[in-house]
Design an enzyme around this catalytic site. Structure first.
Site, PDB file in Angstrom:
ATOM      1  N   GLY C 145      -1.421  -4.928  -1.702  1.00  0.00           N
ATOM      2  CA  GLY C 145      -2.223  -4.632  -0.516  1.00  0.00           C
ATOM      3  C   GLY C 145      -2.087  -3.179  -0.123  1.00  0.00           C
ATOM      4  O   GLY C 145      -1.156  -2.478  -0.531  1.00  0.00           O
ATOM      5  N   CYS C 146      -3.023  -2.718   0.695  1.00  0.00           N
ATOM      6  CA  CYS C 146      -3.047  -1.295   1.068  1.00  0.00           C
ATOM      7  C   CYS C 146      -1.863  -0.932   1.946  1.00  0.00           C
ATOM      8  O   CYS C 146      -1.138   0.025   1.658  1.00  0.00           O
ATOM      9  CB  CYS C 146      -4.372  -0.947   1.755  1.00  0.00           C
ATOM     10  SG  CYS C 146      -4.872  -2.077   3.057  1.00  0.00           S
TER      11      CYS C 146
END
Lengths: 340, 340, 340, 340
Positions: C145-146
């Protein structure tokens, strides 16, 4: 090929670093600034760490001619006309992104309120909107202004086709803040720009004469244009909204044909079906054009958008460099806009 | 005086809460919504906690007439034309901020692509640009559109004075996103608006006919205007940039006199020396106007700016309410723009 | 090598088009969407005209396996866990950018509130923060995920070095709107984001468990982190501000050495002298890290920034692809951030 | 009552004009600036045309004492400590919005790196967070800093209640650009702020000592706080995100009670059910507070938001003026935030 860049810390200079970093035929040999001399470029601009760690040097025309094959000026107006003299005298290639070599001496003096370059030197430079000028083998190129590029690419096909009333041209142009350069001023302070929209230099913008000069090449009876410029609260992007009256009614297909005839084989100009928006082109060298005709008023609205730092400055400069050298026009360009 | 508001959760409804909260002669008796019914307004809009804790009710025309002296519609187009029927039938005062009662039935049907109100009901409403309409004692008021307000206030003085060529009017208008309402759409998603500038409804905006109708009151020979609308990446604010050709040359003083003659005694319209910018008026009911004449092209550029939610919607509605009631035109208004 | 992309019209899918367009070893064979099927990609996204004019097809796993060598899922959570089944069954390479193959079945169910993929399939996927995972030759990759990427790259060196009190980790993370995806909602409407700053999913963000899992690989005694996420009114960019207490005082040089030991040979992670800002990395695959130690409180603040769509999604996916294939880690990447 | 304002052209000075323009008991007698002397205020700030057309005068303490009953300093730090001397000597009331009279001489010298006011004069001033200080009848008031106001209002109730571990306080505070004042600098240039997020003065912000001093009034064992400040790309608004560890577990109701006990009768502090966002308070004097407890980490996150120019500067100054004079605390205030 080796190039030197003068004015490396301006927005156009920094944009040149990005484009030339990925150019297959060009290396940056040396970089120069006026105020921010000394230290590595990446010390002052940490986003360039590991990308361009060259030292910023103090301008020296002899050193540049010894190290490089061409010099690019990305300086504010009033600088290149002085610093370019040595190169012109030595017949050393110059690409000037600034406004210093675009106009005749008298016109420059009138619109820039500054002493012009000598008319002799000015005569050696070719003003080159890349899609409309043959510069292969030329040595001295004046790169067009950002507003001028967007406006000329939108209007030249119509003027060339002879379909509009030349007295009716009104251009309402808007630009992001990078177009105004890095200088600190009330008008570039964040709080005065954010959530605001400001019209400036109305009827006095220095890109007006270069637009008129260029358009006259396609119909010398054109006398003037009505031209306004405003600041959008964004960093990048120009939209030129052009209003013209048609001499006689044309269908959308006929208008599209006029543009396709000019740009079908031009990799950086795209005719869009829908009206183009800034997101179309930001981060790329594209100029997107769209239009809508209003039969009630007989007004044709043509909208063109560019990234002012790319197609409006550093990008077109590299495109012009490619054309001077006879390389592929798209060499060095990432073709995909950043979109968001 | 007690008023009820229908469409309380729209931007205009919420803005009415703010203005009427400080109005010396008005209390909000009850509030209504279509979708967001139930619960306190401040539960859904926490910024109103302690300011307006009324419960959002389901629309009921009889209840409104029992509790209030006037109803304000701040609904999307297509709603008020239905819901206002009971009030008109009962001769109960209605102030409609939406577009439903501004145009003739045929014109509405053509531009809004919706079934219009009955022509009988439409005839009872007065379209009121507050500076140009005498509505004291009137019962049914159609509040102008936001773009229309900015454009009409800029152009009426010139048309009234008979100094412009009516065939040449071009208006390049820009608005912040609140002008497009609360509906969720691709075009209102943050990433599509931010760092962008989009022209929309070119030649098709529904405010065109109301502008033409109003301008014709001052010179019936006017046939049409060229009008474009674009979205600025800001929340509030409209700028109408109007380009007109003068019949004969006028000095700046003469042009200023034309505007002063119309607005010197109008508290909400200010002629500015410099070109006005959005910051001039945001958060206030002011319309600021400035101009510049270009002798080269004989084009006069007139720029007007308003806050689209105040002078362009809720603010002008309260101004119209003040005029209907014969109160001080400025009652309830915070006169200082928020500026930043 | 040929790849197919599923979820082409999401922000990560579109970013993949940009990166792969310039990748020397990869061609995009076919593209798929769930809702926006049919027509050319450039019809829906005019900025891609001439760049990617492929037709958007309806998902078909057999066709993909026939045409391509690898499939990339750039879909919202809950999609890839279903659509990837056929590929896993056929041992066909999958790179999943979504959150569907990052966590154990139980943890996914708890944090995503959705039915998980089968634990069997989950076991086949390797969660790969590209700088910390050896995936050469692997077939099934779960891209991080970012927020997780920014946080893990900032904290792993300190945890690995054993210098911080693991009970004290507080991360205050901020992201631009593209991190929230394209879905239309009140929270993505322009006027609710612009001029605002909103903290959301406090203590409940679904990236928390993947961060904790990854950090535990470097010290299994770590139990939890305090993690908050907020929306910045920008399109791109994440900053993770990490507050940790040191076990014993360290000099700035000692801290810098810890980071250099981990990242000196990693092309996409840069330790900056000054605190990094979003402009450092936007448009690039860089993660920039900086820090400051406060002797008064004994708190070390570490700040990391990434472009959430590049290093936080599509860029890291291509970096992972390069690593899977044993290519140069930087293949396909424009190395210069767009800066402005 | 008549007041004079020194530093009228700063953001706080201009905000004072707005608030006092609608204040029932106060008239602005005269206005002063250091650099922008001469001409009407509305010539330089056209948004004030017709609202405040006073002439900007050159500072003159005797003239102020002759014309007014109180002087407000809205000057940058380092100015009021000099210019206020005459008034203090004459026992003439002073309200100082700047940081010059908030700290002891030694602490000021250390954090502001400037010569302090005399300790004698400093002793005469009362630092007044309006909700926590009894200043009725006092003559010399030091108005708190913007970050300090948001942080103190969030933390005082918890410290007073004795429920948190005082060694664990971490505040991650963010502000819009008006908080940094009008000075032109690289860090306030539009393109460096827009689409960016920058942490600055980490561990060195000059509001740290005033926060620690104020919090110590409620528990003298507090030694320090970890405090960071960042710039949001907006004009107005501060959010202070405060992370604290609870001594023992508390329910949400118990935490809410602690806040209600402090603020239930305070008109400008609101405890919100949901986490507050900037839009809650912009344009108003409200401070909104919300919180969430994480049982996994035992960390309580408290978020407070204010408009830095109103509750963080000019608004709290007028609130303090109201309290000094024994007037209604809300006199002069528009109570509704502008929201959008």
């Amino acid at each position: 090929m080796k190039v030197s860049i003068v004015g490396i810390t301006g927005y156009s200079g920094l944009e040149l670093v990005k484009i030339l970093h990925q150019h297959p035929h060009v290396d940056i040999a040396s970089i120069y600034a006026v105020k921010e001399v000394g230290g590595r470029l990446s010390d002052r601009y940490p986003y360039l760490l590991g990308v361009c760690d060259l030292t910023i040097e103090s301008f020296d025309s002899q050193a540049i001619m010894a190290q490089s094959d061409l010099v690019i000026f990305a300086t504010p107006s009033g600088v290149a006309k002085e610093l370019a003299k040595d190169f012109v005298a030595a017949d050393f290639p110059v690409l000037d992104i600034s406004g210093d070599h675009r106009l005749s001496a008298n016109t420059y003096a009138k619109w820039y309120k500054k002493e012009p370059a000598s008319q002799d030197n000015l005569n050696k430079f070719t003003y080159s909107v890349a899609e409309w000028t043959d510069i292969k083998g030329k040595k001295f190129i004046a790169n067009p202004g950002c507003y001028a590029t967007a406006t000329e690419l939108a209007l030249i096909p119509l003027i060339k086709a002879g379909v509009i009333d030349l007295d009716t041209i009104i251009v309402d142009a808007k630009s992001g803040l990078t177009g105004a350069g890095k200088a600190l001023s009330e008008s570039s302070h964040f709080v005065n720009v954010h959530d605001n929209y400001v019209t400036y230099k109305l009827n006095h913008h220095q890109h007006i004469p270069e637009i008129v000069e260029e358009l006259k090449l396609f119909d010398s009876s054109l006398q003037h244009i009505q031209f306004s410029t405003s600041l959008l609260p964004v960093n990048r992007g120009i939209m030129a909204t052009c209003y013209v009256t048609l001499k006689s009614v044309l269908s959308s297909d006929e208008i599209a044909k006029i543009y396709h005839a000019c740009y079908a084989d031009k990799p950086f100009v795209r005719l869009q079906q829908d009206l183009p928006e800034l997101h179309n082109v930001i981060g790329s060298n594209f100029c997107d054009i769209g239009f809508a005709y209003n039969p009630v008023t007989n007004v044709l609205t043509v909208i063109s958008v560019i990234d002012n730092l790319v197609k409006g400055a550093a990008g077109q400069a590299v495109q012009n460099l490619n054309l001077m050298m006879g390389w592929d026009e798209t060499a060095g360009f990432l073709m995909t806009p950043s979109y968001l």
